[in-house]
Structures are given as structure tokens and as C-alpha cells.
Motif scaffolding. Sequence first.
Motif, PDB file in Angstrom:
ATOM      1  N   ALA A 238       0.814  -1.216   0.000  1.00 10.91           N
ATOM      2  CA  ALA A 238       0.000   0.000   0.000  1.00 10.91           C
ATOM      3  C   ALA A 238       0.842   1.259   0.000  1.00 10.91           C
ATOM      4  O   ALA A 238       0.500   2.256  -0.654  1.00 10.91           O
ATOM      5  N   ARG A 239       1.960   1.226   0.712  1.00 10.30           N
ATOM      6  CA  ARG A 239       2.759   2.438   0.870  1.00 10.30           C
ATOM      7  C   ARG A 239       3.905   2.545  -0.120  1.00 10.30           C
ATOM      8  O   ARG A 239       4.434   3.638  -0.326  1.00 10.30           O
ATOM      9  N   LEU A 244       4.434   3.358  -6.402  1.00  9.23           N
ATOM     10  CA  LEU A 244       5.544   3.329  -7.359  1.00  9.23           C
ATOM     11  C   LEU A 244       5.199   2.530  -8.612  1.00  9.23           C
ATOM     12  O   LEU A 244       5.964   2.541  -9.580  1.00  9.23           O
ATOM     13  N   GLY A 245       4.085   1.824  -8.604  1.00 11.08           N
ATOM     14  CA  GLY A 245       3.745   0.966  -9.738  1.00 11.08           C
ATOM     15  C   GLY A 245       4.563  -0.298  -9.787  1.00 11.08           C
ATOM     16  O   GLY A 245       4.683  -0.927 -10.843  1.00 11.08           O
ATOM     17  N   MET A 246       5.107  -0.718  -8.620  1.00 15.30           N
ATOM     18  CA  MET A 246       5.917  -1.928  -8.552  1.00 15.30           C
ATOM     19  C   MET A 246       5.007  -3.127  -8.297  1.00 15.30           C
ATOM     20  O   MET A 246       4.962  -3.681  -7.196  1.00 15.30           O
ATOM     21  N   LYS A 247       4.292  -3.552  -9.321  1.00 12.15           N
ATOM     22  CA  LYS A 247       3.303  -4.621  -9.165  1.00 12.15           C
ATOM     23  C   LYS A 247       3.956  -5.958  -8.821  1.00 12.15           C
ATOM     24  O   LYS A 247       3.316  -6.830  -8.229  1.00 12.15           O
ATOM     25  N   PHE A 275      12.064   1.727  -8.692  1.00 10.56           N
ATOM     26  CA  PHE A 275      12.551   2.011  -7.337  1.00 10.56           C
ATOM     27  C   PHE A 275      13.739   2.972  -7.385  1.00 10.56           C
ATOM     28  O   PHE A 275      13.832   3.923  -6.598  1.00 10.56           O
ATOM     29  N   GLY A 276      14.663   2.744  -8.325  1.00 11.00           N
ATOM     30  CA  GLY A 276      15.805   3.651  -8.477  1.00 11.00           C
ATOM     31  C   GLY A 276      15.382   5.055  -8.841  1.00 11.00           C
ATOM     32  O   GLY A 276      15.913   6.044  -8.315  1.00 11.00           O
ATOM     33  N   VAL A 285       7.041  10.374  -6.580  1.00  8.36           N
ATOM     34  CA  VAL A 285       6.619   9.772  -7.840  1.00  8.36           C
ATOM     35  C   VAL A 285       5.605  10.708  -8.478  1.00  8.36           C
ATOM     36  O   VAL A 285       4.548  10.978  -7.902  1.00  8.36           O
ATOM     37  N   LYS A 286       5.958  11.243  -9.651  1.00  8.85           N
ATOM     38  CA  LYS A 286       5.076  12.151 -10.390  1.00  8.85           C
ATOM     39  C   LYS A 286       4.584  13.300  -9.495  1.00  8.85           C
ATOM     40  O   LYS A 286       3.411  13.684  -9.518  1.00  8.85           O
ATOM     41  N   GLY A 287       5.493  13.805  -8.688  1.00  5.72           N
ATOM     42  CA  GLY A 287       5.173  14.956  -7.843  1.00  5.72           C
ATOM     43  C   GLY A 287       4.583  14.615  -6.498  1.00  5.72           C
ATOM     44  O   GLY A 287       4.471  15.483  -5.628  1.00  5.72           O
TER      45      GLY A 287
END
Length: 382
Positions: A238-239, A244-247, A275-276, A285-287
Amino acid sequence: MTRPFKINRFPSRAAALLPALLPLLLVSACKDEGPPAPPPVPPEVLATVAEEPGTDREDLARAVDALFTRDDIGETRALIVMHAGEVAAERYGGEYGPETKFLGWSMSKTVTGVLMGMMVADGRLRLDDSPPIPSWQRAGDPRGEITLRQLLQMRSGLRHQEKAEPVYTSDEVRMMFLDGRDDMAAWAEAQPLEHEPGREFDYSTASATILSDIGARVLAPEGSADKRQAAMDDFLHARLGVPLGMKSLTAEYDRAGTMVGGSMIWATAPDWARFGEFLRHGGSVKGAQIVPRGWIDFMKSESPRAPDYGATLWLNRDSGTDREMLFPESGPESLFAAIGHLGQYVLVSPSQKLTVVRLGKTDEEDRAALVDALAEIVALYP
């Protein structure tokens, strides 16, 4: 009558000057020729690099290809170069691909470090307080002086001997695979102090496991193993995973429900690159600020006892020892990295807008050659 073959001769003055002029003529001819041009890049190699990668395309293709074809750096299974937020190069070896999950090994520590920052930001933990470990809070126990900051900076003072020989005596091996495997955190926390807390740098997978236990205690106080695991896994996704879109982000847990946060977190190569990029952008992430920027600044600030280490991140600084994890002689000082066993790397250079992910299998004796090959890629960017 046949006419004799006539030889044209230099005028006598020119003939006299010829010995002096000859070396100059030869040098001039060499300069005109220049060094031999490198062979053309095969189309299939060039295809792994974007049309506009932010540097010379063929040079980058050759540097990427070297990581897959050199016989002195082990096996590269995935490589991604991100520049200014775009994929500059992406390549996979063998049967691996963008859907393959790769074990981060000690890059997992950096993920755990970010999670600790979120809990500090939430007010659930304090950086310079003793963490909530009951066995350390007994009267007279000197381990009660250990702080969260010291655990993150690998200077807890606990007797954790990493990479000992023979390998089965090494503490990370004992904790993960032998006598500590069922409750890794309990094993790590039970070790006595070897140094006064804060005094010595000792890189330790056990310390990262203690951090994972601290997280579980905060999220699921007095919880069962199942509740601890569920609470930590929910928090991880969740956090961090979802924002980050790290599915593909996947953590392993021991029987006590503790995340194996020092070595057993998996993700695909594109997700390690995400992640990097998250770290490059100071935790946003995107502001959207996912973890406070100040926490990322702390993670990449020198530990008081190791100039090449921050808080779960390696820094591109001279260690003052024979421990050379990166390339301070050639790369920017601001570069930092998550580094894992067998040559896993997430290199981040904010000043160059650069993230480089390398995943594979490289034995320790070949690590220096691998680092040099990665340094060559970084050096291609201004």
C-alpha cells in the motif's frame, strides 16, 4: 633502337632535405589515418538502445553489450539504463525478460530502509530512540542503548559477523538457513554487543532483519505470525508497491511472520528501475511525495563510521579501506546505489539524471571487473 629507361632525380637541394622531411611526412600520414574505427554495432545490439538515449547511441550499445558478452564479469541477466526518466537501454539474457522476478539480495535492505522512513514520518518510530524490542528493554541490558539510526547505518555494535569463513559459520547464513531460520529476528536480537553502540561500522544482514521485526512490532503489536506477515505485507504494497507501480514487488517471510528484509525481496527489472527513479527523485513519484525528501537525504548521507555508506545505501565515496563497492575515482560523488549479493545493482546518479539496473550472477572475484563495466556506462553521460 630502344630508348634507355630514364630515372627522374630530385634536385640536389631537395634530395638533401629528404631525410629530415621523411619523419614529418610519416607522422602526418598517421594523423590523417587516425585510430582504426570500431567495428559496426550489430543491428540486434543497437536495437536494445533507444533512438535518443541521451548519449552516443553506438557507444552505449557497445557498453551494454560488454556486460552480456565479456567472460570476466559473470552472467548479466537484465540491464536497464534510465536517463531523464526514459528508458535509454533495456536488454535481457537467456530466458529472462521484463516479467522475470529477480531476487534483490541486499538491495532488499534499501527497500526496508524506505519502509522505516515511512514509519518515522508517521510518528510510529523515532530515529534516535531505542526501538521496541522487549528483550533489549530489560534493566541493565546494554543493547537498550542501540538506536534506530545506528541499526540503519550498520553500527549497532551487535556481534554480527558477515561473510565469515567457512561459510556455514557466517552469521547471515546461520540466521537465514541454520539455527536462526525459523525466527530470524529473535536470533539476530539475541546476539551480544561486540562494540559500544555507534562506535564501529559492521555491515550486517542481521541488522536489517531486526529492522523488519521492528516494523512488524509497530504494525501488529502482540500479533501472531500470520498477523505480523499480513500487516507488513499490506504496508509494503500500500505504501510502496502501489504508489511506485511496482506490481511485482514480493517479500519473503520466516515462520515468525518477519519479513526477510535484509535479502529476500523480489521484483522485475523494470520495477527495480522504478525504485531507483523513486530514489533519484528524492522519494517522490510524479510529484507525490511518498516518503519525506529529508529521509532520502538521510539515507544517502555518510554514516559517521563509514564514508562510503549512508543508511541502507552505498555511496560513491572512498571508504578509506580496501572495500571498494563503487567507483569514486571516475563517477560523481553524488552517485549512490543499492547493491546485492552476486552483483545486483541499482545505481542512481541524480546529477546525471541516471538510473542503471544490473541483475545477474557475478562471483566475488569478478566483482571489480563488473564495477568497471558499469562505470563505463555511467561515464557516457555528462
